[in-house]
Write an enzyme that holds these catalytic residues in place. Sequence first.
Site, short mmCIF file in Angstrom:
data_model
loop_
_atom_site.label_atom_id
_atom_site.label_comp_id
_atom_site.label_asym_id
_atom_site.label_seq_id
_atom_site.Cartn_x
_atom_site.Cartn_y
_atom_site.Cartn_z
N CYS A 182 0.78 -1.14 -0.06
CA CYS A 182 -0.04 0.03 -0.05
C CYS A 182 0.68 1.25 -0.12
O CYS A 182 0.17 2.20 -0.04
CB CYS A 182 -1.03 0.02 1.00
SG CYS A 182 -2.19 -1.41 1.11
N HIS A 317 -1.86 8.45 5.95
CA HIS A 317 -2.17 7.25 5.03
C HIS A 317 -3.58 6.95 5.54
O HIS A 317 -4.62 6.62 4.75
CB HIS A 317 -1.25 5.95 5.87
CG HIS A 317 -1.58 4.69 4.67
ND1 HIS A 317 -1.16 4.83 3.51
CD2 HIS A 317 -1.23 3.48 5.05
CE1 HIS A 317 -1.44 3.50 2.76
NE2 HIS A 317 -1.65 2.58 4.06
N HIS A 356 -9.66 2.73 0.37
CA HIS A 356 -8.29 2.52 0.42
C HIS A 356 -7.81 2.19 -0.82
O HIS A 356 -7.96 0.74 -1.38
CB HIS A 356 -7.95 1.43 1.63
CG HIS A 356 -6.43 1.38 1.79
ND1 HIS A 356 -5.68 1.59 0.79
CD2 HIS A 356 -5.61 0.71 2.77
CE1 HIS A 356 -4.10 1.39 1.52
NE2 HIS A 356 -4.44 0.79 2.63
#
Length: 440
Positions: A182, A317, A356
Amino acid sequence: MSSSQLDGTDDPVVIVGMALEAPGGIETADDYWSLLSERREALGHFPADRDWSIRELLDGSRRDGFKRIHDLGGFLSSGALFDPAFFGISPREAVAMDPQQRIALRIAWRTLENSGINPDDLAGHDVGCYVGASGLEYGPQLAEFSHHSGHLITGTSLGVISGRIAYTLDLAGPALTVDTSCSSALAAFHVAVQALRSGDCDMALAGGVCVMGSPGYFVEFSKQHALSDDGHCRPYSASASGTIWAEGAGMFLLQRRSRAVSDGRHILAEVRATAVNQDGRTTGLTAPSGHAQTRLFQKAIRSAGVRPEEVGMIEGHGTGTRLGDRTELRSLAQTYGSSAPGTGAVLGSVKSNVGHAQAAAGALGLAKVLIAADRGAVPASLHTDHASREINWEEQGLRLATELTPWPAVNGQRIAAVSAFGMSGTNAHAIVAMPDDEVA
């Protein structure tokens, strides 16, 4: 060569172009800003055109040991759209190509156009291509005999995502696909910046892409009990219960400032610093390390040559998982916390709007920062009625973006930080400064 020449302060790397695709049909900066500033959420039902067994997926998550999967995610409406003839690709090969290759190629072209460059004019030039991406189970297995055999070896290779762009545009610089889970997009951005500073290339495309070939990540995070309770991502909220998966793509064109000025480019931002590091051994392979993140943030601040209080916006994040948010919040507060209550950086995460986007998360976060700076305001993160109790916001100096917040320029610029980390253990951080056009 002096130290200032080595670290790029005499001739910094700048961003001169950008393109993106995000859930909700977002394909322009104006569309993206409308989504963010109007506090909209771009989640939708699982796509019905990918041969996913959706009913089996939802029912299967109700078994013992799993957490319920909701029929919600941030999916690209453009994921299946592609004009192969435009890029000189046959229809059969196009179908065998991972959609991540198709979208990365399309968005690279749009990034160059956004920069005022005819992509055809770059043939043979030392232009680098750095794309963050992860393999997400597209298409049949290579060992299966199918109509697409012969094209699958390139169509599903991670390395070909960047290589396809370089091949199609006849670029002669390095072409690297970076997979750090990620944090891939921001890690690729870091590698591109370093490549420009070291002279590996004269210009670089950098960003990330994510399109899910299967719903496998939903199943894995269902088993790990890390999915949101209700299918909505709530970064830094007291009610955060897990993440929600999404797709997206973002790409940026980078040059040294002297070259950009010489070429007459419009400079969107100066890259003040980028940094990456690794968690090392933690309580688990996928568990983040607060110590590693704090070291990274502080290293980036030092390299950027700015004071923490000069950073007006932090795009975190913000996965919406309890462990991830807690770790990140404490590290950000240690680095960017202000001694004067109510004056610290405004913190948010675009995951509250679009979910996400995995390997593309950092790219969508950086695009949000550039657009917010251009508009002079930080958009609100959604689902933040009650801020996380993991830090004392007032005492530790950060401000949660609960509403559209004015972002005034200071000394003719706006400075922001963008953060990303992945289950690979790789943390990435960037600090960028956007010039205020009214002052410049």
